[in-house]
Design a protein around this motif. Structure first.
Motif, PDB file in Angstrom:
ATOM      1  N   GLU A 101       1.944   6.909  -5.132  1.00  0.00           N
ATOM      2  CA  GLU A 101       0.509   7.437  -5.344  1.00  0.00           C
ATOM      3  C   GLU A 101      -0.322   6.895  -3.823  1.00  0.00           C
ATOM      4  O   GLU A 101      -1.022   7.513  -3.301  1.00  0.00           O
ATOM      5  CB  GLU A 101       0.017   6.489  -6.358  1.00  0.00           C
ATOM      6  CG  GLU A 101      -0.264   7.016  -7.527  1.00  0.00           C
ATOM      7  CD  GLU A 101      -1.051   6.554  -8.814  1.00  0.00           C
ATOM      8  OE1 GLU A 101      -1.595   6.776  -9.721  1.00  0.00           O
ATOM      9  OE2 GLU A 101      -1.249   5.366  -8.175  1.00  0.00           O
ATOM     10  N   LEU A 102       0.306   5.980  -3.534  1.00  0.00           N
ATOM     11  CA  LEU A 102      -0.421   5.497  -2.236  1.00  0.00           C
ATOM     12  C   LEU A 102      -0.232   6.351  -1.096  1.00  0.00           C
ATOM     13  O   LEU A 102      -0.709   6.590  -0.124  1.00  0.00           O
ATOM     14  CB  LEU A 102       0.030   4.045  -1.840  1.00  0.00           C
ATOM     15  CG  LEU A 102      -0.514   2.601  -2.556  1.00  0.00           C
ATOM     16  CD1 LEU A 102      -0.311   1.510  -1.717  1.00  0.00           C
ATOM     17  CD2 LEU A 102      -2.038   2.937  -2.384  1.00  0.00           C
ATOM     18  N   GLU A 103       1.318   6.772  -0.921  1.00  0.00           N
ATOM     19  CA  GLU A 103       1.610   7.659   0.097  1.00  0.00           C
ATOM     20  C   GLU A 103       0.584   8.896   0.090  1.00  0.00           C
ATOM     21  O   GLU A 103       0.459   9.371   1.165  1.00  0.00           O
ATOM     22  CB  GLU A 103       3.208   8.004  -0.354  1.00  0.00           C
ATOM     23  CG  GLU A 103       3.761   8.569   0.887  1.00  0.00           C
ATOM     24  CD  GLU A 103       4.150   7.683   2.084  1.00  0.00           C
ATOM     25  OE1 GLU A 103       4.246   6.400   1.800  1.00  0.00           O
ATOM     26  OE2 GLU A 103       4.055   8.222   3.109  1.00  0.00           O
ATOM     27  N   LEU A 104       0.550   9.457  -1.099  1.00  0.00           N
ATOM     28  CA  LEU A 104      -0.324  10.588  -1.254  1.00  0.00           C
ATOM     29  C   LEU A 104      -1.831  10.339  -0.504  1.00  0.00           C
ATOM     30  O   LEU A 104      -2.190  11.143   0.300  1.00  0.00           O
ATOM     31  CB  LEU A 104      -0.616  11.098  -2.663  1.00  0.00           C
ATOM     32  CG  LEU A 104       0.214  11.918  -3.249  1.00  0.00           C
ATOM     33  CD1 LEU A 104      -0.335  12.380  -4.469  1.00  0.00           C
ATOM     34  CD2 LEU A 104       0.258  13.294  -2.450  1.00  0.00           C
ATOM     35  N   LYS A 105      -2.240   9.034  -0.866  1.00  0.00           N
ATOM     36  CA  LYS A 105      -3.903   8.688  -0.588  1.00  0.00           C
ATOM     37  C   LYS A 105      -3.537   8.612   1.103  1.00  0.00           C
ATOM     38  O   LYS A 105      -4.566   8.869   1.710  1.00  0.00           O
ATOM     39  CB  LYS A 105      -4.099   7.371  -1.126  1.00  0.00           C
ATOM     40  CG  LYS A 105      -4.657   7.644  -2.462  1.00  0.00           C
ATOM     41  CD  LYS A 105      -5.343   6.530  -3.056  1.00  0.00           C
ATOM     42  CE  LYS A 105      -5.536   6.488  -4.689  1.00  0.00           C
ATOM     43  NZ  LYS A 105      -5.809   4.858  -4.929  1.00  0.00           N
ATOM     44  N   ALA A 115      -6.641   5.054   6.852  1.00  0.00           N
ATOM     45  CA  ALA A 115      -7.014   3.899   5.900  1.00  0.00           C
ATOM     46  C   ALA A 115      -5.987   3.041   5.551  1.00  0.00           C
ATOM     47  O   ALA A 115      -4.719   3.466   5.945  1.00  0.00           O
ATOM     48  CB  ALA A 115      -7.382   4.378   4.436  1.00  0.00           C
ATOM     49  N   VAL A 116      -6.022   1.776   5.459  1.00  0.00           N
ATOM     50  CA  VAL A 116      -4.846   0.908   5.206  1.00  0.00           C
ATOM     51  C   VAL A 116      -4.721   0.575   3.711  1.00  0.00           C
ATOM     52  O   VAL A 116      -5.877   0.023   2.970  1.00  0.00           O
ATOM     53  CB  VAL A 116      -5.064  -0.305   6.007  1.00  0.00           C
ATOM     54  CG1 VAL A 116      -3.851  -1.169   5.495  1.00  0.00           C
ATOM     55  CG2 VAL A 116      -5.025  -0.226   7.443  1.00  0.00           C
ATOM     56  N   TYR A 117      -3.753   0.923   3.087  1.00  0.00           N
ATOM     57  CA  TYR A 117      -3.703   0.642   1.531  1.00  0.00           C
ATOM     58  C   TYR A 117      -2.495  -0.263   1.091  1.00  0.00           C
ATOM     59  O   TYR A 117      -1.429  -0.326   1.957  1.00  0.00           O
ATOM     60  CB  TYR A 117      -3.271   2.022   0.813  1.00  0.00           C
ATOM     61  CG  TYR A 117      -4.070   3.032   0.962  1.00  0.00           C
ATOM     62  CD1 TYR A 117      -5.283   3.108   0.135  1.00  0.00           C
ATOM     63  CD2 TYR A 117      -4.149   4.110   1.695  1.00  0.00           C
ATOM     64  CE1 TYR A 117      -6.234   4.048   0.001  1.00  0.00           C
ATOM     65  CE2 TYR A 117      -4.977   5.234   1.715  1.00  0.00           C
ATOM     66  CZ  TYR A 117      -6.161   5.108   0.776  1.00  0.00           C
ATOM     67  OH  TYR A 117      -7.086   6.065   1.126  1.00  0.00           O
ATOM     68  N   LEU A 118      -2.992  -1.311   0.209  1.00  0.00           N
ATOM     69  CA  LEU A 118      -1.831  -2.265  -0.204  1.00  0.00           C
ATOM     70  C   LEU A 118      -1.428  -2.106  -1.326  1.00  0.00           C
ATOM     71  O   LEU A 118      -2.251  -1.510  -2.375  1.00  0.00           O
ATOM     72  CB  LEU A 118      -2.816  -3.579  -0.103  1.00  0.00           C
ATOM     73  CG  LEU A 118      -3.139  -3.943   1.219  1.00  0.00           C
ATOM     74  CD1 LEU A 118      -3.791  -5.335   1.377  1.00  0.00           C
ATOM     75  CD2 LEU A 118      -2.119  -3.945   2.427  1.00  0.00           C
ATOM     76  N   LEU A 119      -0.295  -2.208  -1.615  1.00  0.00           N
ATOM     77  CA  LEU A 119       0.318  -1.986  -3.296  1.00  0.00           C
ATOM     78  C   LEU A 119      -0.054  -3.369  -3.940  1.00  0.00           C
ATOM     79  O   LEU A 119       0.535  -4.425  -3.775  1.00  0.00           O
ATOM     80  CB  LEU A 119       1.740  -1.727  -2.846  1.00  0.00           C
ATOM     81  CG  LEU A 119       2.697  -1.455  -4.262  1.00  0.00           C
ATOM     82  CD1 LEU A 119       2.014  -0.208  -4.782  1.00  0.00           C
ATOM     83  CD2 LEU A 119       4.200  -1.183  -3.845  1.00  0.00           C
ATOM     84  N   LYS A 120      -0.607  -2.949  -5.068  1.00  0.00           N
ATOM     85  CA  LYS A 120      -0.755  -4.126  -6.198  1.00  0.00           C
ATOM     86  C   LYS A 120      -0.164  -3.964  -7.331  1.00  0.00           C
ATOM     87  O   LYS A 120      -0.216  -2.752  -7.874  1.00  0.00           O
ATOM     88  CB  LYS A 120      -2.257  -4.221  -6.165  1.00  0.00           C
ATOM     89  CG  LYS A 120      -3.004  -5.053  -4.991  1.00  0.00           C
ATOM     90  CD  LYS A 120      -4.597  -5.225  -5.329  1.00  0.00           C
ATOM     91  CE  LYS A 120      -4.958  -5.937  -4.089  1.00  0.00           C
ATOM     92  NZ  LYS A 120      -6.332  -6.474  -4.412  1.00  0.00           N
ATOM     93  N   LEU A 121       0.216  -4.915  -8.138  1.00  0.00           N
ATOM     94  CA  LEU A 121       0.844  -4.942  -9.175  1.00  0.00           C
ATOM     95  C   LEU A 121      -0.089  -5.995 -10.092  1.00  0.00           C
ATOM     96  O   LEU A 121      -0.323  -7.158  -9.870  1.00  0.00           O
ATOM     97  CB  LEU A 121       2.082  -5.470  -9.557  1.00  0.00           C
ATOM     98  CG  LEU A 121       3.187  -4.416  -9.393  1.00  0.00           C
ATOM     99  CD1 LEU A 121       4.564  -5.233  -9.934  1.00  0.00           C
ATOM    100  CD2 LEU A 121       2.975  -3.147 -10.111  1.00  0.00           C
ATOM    101  N   GLY A 122      -1.068  -5.642 -11.001  1.00  0.00           N
ATOM    102  CA  GLY A 122      -2.125  -6.408 -11.729  1.00  0.00           C
ATOM    103  C   GLY A 122      -2.945  -6.597 -10.551  1.00  0.00           C
ATOM    104  O   GLY A 122      -3.601  -5.913  -9.840  1.00  0.00           O
ATOM    105  N   ASN A 123      -3.071  -8.132 -10.067  1.00  0.00           N
ATOM    106  CA  ASN A 123      -4.037  -8.324  -9.200  1.00  0.00           C
ATOM    107  C   ASN A 123      -3.316  -9.075  -7.897  1.00  0.00           C
ATOM    108  O   ASN A 123      -3.945  -9.383  -6.871  1.00  0.00           O
ATOM    109  CB  ASN A 123      -4.813  -9.781  -9.737  1.00  0.00           C
ATOM    110  CG  ASN A 123      -5.621  -9.338 -10.660  1.00  0.00           C
ATOM    111  OD1 ASN A 123      -6.334  -8.210 -10.829  1.00  0.00           O
ATOM    112  ND2 ASN A 123      -5.703 -10.249 -11.968  1.00  0.00           N
ATOM    113  N   THR A 124      -2.094  -8.659  -7.965  1.00  0.00           N
ATOM    114  CA  THR A 124      -1.215  -9.267  -6.796  1.00  0.00           C
ATOM    115  C   THR A 124      -0.474  -8.203  -5.856  1.00  0.00           C
ATOM    116  O   THR A 124      -0.332  -7.222  -6.214  1.00  0.00           O
ATOM    117  CB  THR A 124      -0.006  -9.938  -7.646  1.00  0.00           C
ATOM    118  OG1 THR A 124       0.035 -10.105  -8.596  1.00  0.00           O
ATOM    119  CG2 THR A 124       0.503 -10.771  -6.541  1.00  0.00           C
TER     120      THR A 124
END
Ligand SMILES: [K+]
Ligand SMILES: [K+]
Lengths: 491, 491
Positions: free
Chosen positions: A375-379, A386-395
């Motif tokens: 999903e991030l890759e698409l964005k 933009a710089v996207y960070l991968l999050k699980l829940g709040n982490t």
């Protein structure tokens, strides 16, 4: 600095001690099937007695050998311990099968059945399970249970400290519900708590099977294999033997329950609240996918006219839960199900359950990370700056974890492809090759094509290859590759 | 700041202009098959004339429409252009097939054949290729050639500027041989140079086929489809028609040559030295894998007694080169080959050739990065505290590139699985589903099972699904997902 050869001696002595200890524990576990032989007056007792004598003497002797006061294993020695332990475990577990007079097993058969037990695969080469001695049937279920226990130890104590596998992702990387509690500071304690949950789950499962109509022996055996997601049954037709909706529903529900991260149960019990479970990102993804697969299976079975609605519901729910979580109990007529449903269920076994459970396959959290990363890759492609960070829940999920997840995914599929291709080269058709490898490598246990009812139809070479596939899958490949890599043996 | 609606109008107008231009160019390309119809006195001329009339008028009209002085497309509009362009291209290419009186094509047939042409897949629904008009046969080969050209434009001009795909990895990320030359500063110039190489390769290939014994017409058609790695042939039996070792060897060698990154040829010509090619990490990996696959195929064919040694060598080399690079020309008796060899060759089509060529599949450099990353993963587990960097040749591969490679790998396999599963649901067996999807999604063109000799055996629904698979594979999935994503349409 320590003398080099002294260090190696100590290391060897430490690994030897650990392995002897495990052999000793295994020998003790044989006392239950021995007792059952006495109780049911079965002649298979010789096989167990010989195995007991051998493992007990080796184990005790090894334990007696003087242990270095201070065992100093380097982190990476853990991989060696893990691989040696599972090889030893495989050999020991196969002995009763090989020595038994009634099974008429070849070495390949015995090793396959043993590894299938301890890896919680539950694929069997026995063609007439119903005619087999009760002590053997119990022993198989117990192998599932011990194997599950072994994996929990591995996941908590060894893998976690080595930074491999999902438990690392989960236990040390994810804060939120898990990090606050931090389980317990000492790993040994953590493991102990998880075993407790494992045992409690087994008791609940056995009671449920009993209340649903099984006899005591069957209920205990099926519960041992179900909480381990092993799937060895006491009947050739597996749960299909009972023709009971209640029993299938219990089987389905406990497959799903056993596929949840045990650490979540621990926290839920500690807090007396289900919130930690329901808010967990992996759990939510797991349950959503499980329900989608079940729904799809039920609808397919109904609309293709395979069953009426209530039968489609019961069989569809039970079988999809059992296959996706890599449990591997079955109803007896899945060979009549449409091919695309069976292939979907076989494919779902790669998905598996949550980490910190005894499921096989690639495991939910890895797919969740892969999915979120895509999903991030698409964005990222839409907004390159933009710089996207991968999050699980709040982490935040670190790059290192993402890389290790991707790495395992690649290697896992590579080996799955390799094993399938070897099966083709051994002369099996594509359907059987896919089904058999999915069943073995994902530690799921339900084959397809020639292996749909028993794995005894495989040739000896195929049994050896699939035994390897079960171990590769169970240990998530990397430890085995590491021990056989040159860099590992460099000082 | 610019007025919002004016911006959108300009954007629309720019995209409209680009697409009209492409339609116009396509209409001109139809003049050659029209001339062939006249030359060979074939009645299929009507189909081409109607298509020409329609595309020429639309193209000219669109081009005449007043163009904004200053076209300002945002980077991400490129995805839209790419997707619209390939959809238009698909529709246009199908028109002559649909309008032709002798082919008796349904809409699904025509679209499948057209998309198969432009995506350089080369899978055909025509059952008797030998009886088909020469103009149509040439037109198919030309579709391959134009499609290959389209992909080169895409890879250099569009994808590269958008930071997607292997060319990004290669052209802007890799220094060493490539970065020094920097090709040329302007992208349009780069594209022009690469086309030149493409045309020169086609001329060399046509001459070689002619010298090996083909007639002029066949030599030209086969060379157009071979340099595009398209694989449309002028005979039902493909190259097997000629029963000529020389022709198969030419086919194999030019498949491999067409699978090399064209930028490397450009540099080699510029420097008058093969060093740049031979030192290139991707090229070395590509050739090594190709030789291994060929060697394995040759040995298998020989030792299973399928052929004597010289036949095994020629057929094995030609067929493995043709399938791995996703060319898709074939010898006529591959349905007699052992299953495990065919499955290996079908699987190798996922591997493909180098980026910057017209091959399909996931492409060599991605596998090289995945392989090196897994090696690092192993080392990382052995020495958890060390920091390892991924290098290709002397260059560091950034985390972003690694992530995008992993991302594509995951999404590609996900869609391959999905397409296979849809084929199963449509009633095809596993062998046919795997072979057909590998053939279509990797733009390779040789099926298996029911599609081994022609794709005309597929149902209309299957043809639609496989048409989608060809486009998904050719565009490497992401552009299509992006255009259909919500984030894309957000301002
Ligand atoms: K299992
Ligand atoms: K092709």
């Amino acid at each position: 600095m320590m003398n080099h050869s002294t260090y190696h001696e100590e290391r060897f002595s430490a690994i030897f001690y650990i392995c002897s200890y495990l052999v000793f524990i295994f020998s003790l576990s044989l006392l239950i099937p021995i007792a059952l032989c006495v109780f049911y007056q079965e002649k298979d007792i010789t096989a167990f007695l010989i195995t007991f004598a051998i493992t007990f003497s080796i184990g005790s002797f090894g334990k007696l050998r003087k242990r270095s006061a201070d065992i100093r294993l380097r982190g990476r020695d853990g991989f060696l311990v893990v691989v040696i332990f599972w090889v030893l475990f495989s050999l020991m577990s196969a002995m009763p099968f090989l020595l038994d007079q009634h099974l008429h097993f070849s070495v390949a058969d015995a090793i396959f059945e043993g590894i299938s037990g301890i890896t919680t695969t539950g694929a069997s080469v026995i063609s007439h399970v119903d005619g087999t001695a009760k002590a053997i049937l119990y022993y198989r279920a117990q192998l599932n249970f011990l194997g599950g226990l072994g994996i929990i130890v591995l996941a908590t104590a060894v893998f976690n400290s080595l930074g491999i596998g999902g438990s690392k992702v989960y236990l040390s990387e994810t804060p939120g519900p898990l990090k606050e509690d931090k389980l317990t500071p000492k790993l040994a304690d953590t493991a102990k708590h998880l075993w407790l949950i494992y045992v409690v789950l087994a008791i609940l499962c056995a009671s449920s099977f009993y209340l649903a109509g099984m006899n005591v022996f069957d209920a205990i055996c099926h519960s041992l294999s179900t909480v381990a997601l092993g799937g060895f049954s006491t009947h050739s037709a597996s749960l299909g033997y009972y023709h009971s909706d209640a029993i299938e529903l219990v089987g389905g529900v406990f497959s799903l329950l056993a596929g949840v991260n045990f650490a979540l149960y621990f926290i839920a019990v500690n807090r007396r609240s289900l919130k930690a479970i329901l808010q967990d990102a992996e759990f939510r993804f797991y349950i959503s996918v499980a329900l989608c697969v079940a729904l799809f299976t039920i609808c397919s079975l109904y609309f293709t006219g395979t069953y009426d609605f209530s039968q489609a519901f019961v069989h569809g729910f039970f079988q999809s839960a059992s296959m996706m979580t890599d449990n591997g109990l079955m109803t007896n007529d899945i060979n009549k199900w449409p091919t695309y449903v069976m292939i979907l269920l076989l494919a779902s076994s790669f998905f598996g359950g949550c980490v910190g459970s005894t499921c096989g396959g690639i495991k939910v959290i890895r797919f969740l990370i892969l999915y979120k990363r895509s999903e991030l890759e698409l964005k990222q492609l839409i907004n390159p700056r933009a710089v996207y960070l991968l999050k699980l829940g709040n982490t935040r999920v670190s790059e290192r974890v993402t890389n290790s997840v991707y790495g395992l995914f690649f290697i896992y599929l590579l080996f799955a492809g390799l094993f399938m291709w070897i099966m083709l080269a051994l002369g099996y058709d594509l359907k059987s090759a896919f089904g058999t490898v999915a069943a073995c490598m994902n530690n799921m246990g339900i084959g397809y094509g020639v292996t749909i009812s028993t794995f005894g139809t495989l040739s000896d070479s195929a049994k050896w290859v699939m035994s390897a596939a079960m171990l590769f899958g169970r240990l998530e490949i990397f430890p085995i590759l590491i021990v056989f890599s040159r860099s590992f043996w460099r000082p």
